[in-house]
Motif scaffolding. Structure first.
Motif, PDB file in Angstrom:
ATOM      1  N   PRO A 112     -63.343  32.369 -18.843  1.00 12.35           N
ATOM      2  CA  PRO A 112     -64.148  31.153 -19.040  1.00 12.35           C
ATOM      3  C   PRO A 112     -63.798  30.397 -20.315  1.00 12.35           C
ATOM      4  N   ASP A 113     -63.233  31.078 -21.308  1.00 10.88           N
ATOM      5  CA  ASP A 113     -62.857  30.394 -22.548  1.00 10.88           C
ATOM      6  C   ASP A 113     -61.755  29.370 -22.296  1.00 10.88           C
TER       7      ASP A 113
ATOM      8  N   LEU B  28     -75.314  28.975 -16.781  1.00 14.11           N
ATOM      9  CA  LEU B  28     -74.443  30.135 -16.625  1.00 14.11           C
ATOM     10  C   LEU B  28     -75.200  31.317 -16.032  1.00 14.11           C
TER      11      LEU B  28
ATOM     12  N   LEU C 241     -68.577  28.155 -14.973  1.00 11.27           N
ATOM     13  CA  LEU C 241     -67.794  29.070 -15.806  1.00 11.27           C
ATOM     14  C   LEU C 241     -67.895  30.516 -15.330  1.00 11.27           C
TER      15      LEU C 241
ATOM     16  N   SER D 111     -74.235  23.358 -19.852  1.00 15.68           N
ATOM     17  CA  SER D 111     -73.807  24.370 -18.887  1.00 15.68           C
ATOM     18  C   SER D 111     -74.992  25.213 -18.439  1.00 15.68           C
TER      19      SER D 111
ATOM     20  N   VAL E 238     -61.145  27.918 -19.392  1.00 17.37           N
ATOM     21  CA  VAL E 238     -61.698  26.873 -18.533  1.00 17.37           C
ATOM     22  C   VAL E 238     -62.491  25.874 -19.367  1.00 17.37           C
ATOM     23  N   LEU E 239     -63.368  26.390 -20.232  1.00 20.40           N
ATOM     24  CA  LEU E 239     -64.154  25.496 -21.086  1.00 20.40           C
ATOM     25  C   LEU E 239     -63.236  24.686 -21.985  1.00 20.40           C
TER      26      LEU E 239
ATOM     27  N   ASN F 135     -72.173  21.021 -16.132  1.00 21.21           N
ATOM     28  CA  ASN F 135     -71.844  21.916 -15.024  1.00 21.21           C
ATOM     29  C   ASN F 135     -73.073  22.785 -14.771  1.00 21.21           C
TER      30      ASN F 135
END
Length: 287
Positions: free
Chosen positions: A141-142, A162, A135, A160, A144-145, A130
């Protein structure tokens, strides 16, 4: 839990769908080209050499497919899926795949990240990437990940890019807004940016985020570190801006070389405008 984790999806969908209507590959400017070149270098240095032949990848939040194109054309035996929330962006990505000759190897899906498990049921991927601050668009975000980690093979890589909390505060202070900088430092939405960010990250938080999802951070760095874009709406105090300097081919190549050297320095994450993370599953201890 779903509402708490994904309550930014509506905002993100509207933002990217509007962006798809005026999408222009050349609108990123020279700073955007530098950022893309550094991400490409980072993938070459730390990701592709670790993947098996004919690897399968998932470009989650893949947008118009710029990085799916990079992966698919550089690795002609690879195959994968691009998943994005915006129907317009997916159409751009499909046209790109046809134009570049890899449409038969990449499936394009319009869907929300919280639907990934259902949409991709039975699939696993050697690489989940991503690159568009995915995120950062969520307050949790935890969760989602954690929702996409099950799609990763046992020896797969999660990559990722970020948004940096410290760089966001730097941008706020560059326009003289200390209150907004304090809000950015709290990790909340980056109001100085047009995108609907819900969360910003520090390197330490990134490590904890991955640990909570049973991932080991193999590399955490940042880029660009030495040159930043000009603050929006503020004229550069010098005769030329960073964008102007980067137009010069010699200067661009010199900056790219210096920034590339920093990619292998884990301390670069503290200064990078973007945080770059390569993670893998925690392997069970040998008996």
């Amino acid at each position: 839990m779903k509402d708490a984790a994904f309550n930014q999806l509506t905002h993100a969908r509207r933002y990217f769908e509007a962006k798809s209507a005026v999408y222009d590959e050349n609108a990123r400017g020279w700073y955007g080209r530098l950022t893309d070149a550094l991400l490409s270098q980072a993938l070459d240095l730390s990701v592709f050499s670790r993947l098996p032949d004919g690897f399968r990848f998932l470009d989650v939040g893949g947008g118009a497919g710029r990085w799916t194109e990079r992966i698919a054309t550089a690795n002609p035996e690879s195959s994968g899926v691009l998943l994005d929330v915006s129907p317009g962006m997916v159409r751009h990505a499909e046209r790109r795949a046809t134009r570049c000759g890899y449409a038969h190897r990449v499936r394009h899906i319009n869907g929300d990240v919280d639907e990934a498990g259902e949409l991709l049921a039975g699939m696993t991927f050697d690489l989940i990437i991503n690159t568009h601050h995915l995120l950062g668009f969520f307050h949790s975000p935890d969760l989602v990940l954690g929702s996409i980690v099950p799609l990763l093979t046992d020896h797969g890589l999660m990559v990722s890019v970020l948004p940096s909390r410290w760089h966001a505060a730097f941008g706020d202070l560059s326009v003289g807004d200390a209150e907004r900088a304090r809000r950015s430092l709290s990790g909340l939405s980056w109001e100085a940016h047009e995108a609907p960010y819900g969360h910003l990250f520090t390197p330490g938080e990134v490590r904890m985020l991955h640990t909570s999802s049973k991932l080991t951070v193999d590399l955490l760095t940042g880029f660009p570190c030495l040159i930043y874009p000009d603050p929006p709406g503020v004229a550069s105090p010098s005769a030329e801006s960073a964008e102007d300097f980067l137009r010069d081919d010699t200067f661009f190549r010199e900056v790219l070389a210096m920034e590339t050297e920093l990619l292998i320095d884990p301390d670069a994450g503290a200064r990078g405008a973007n945080l770059f993370v390569v993670a893998s599953r925690v392997q069970p201890a040998e008996a």
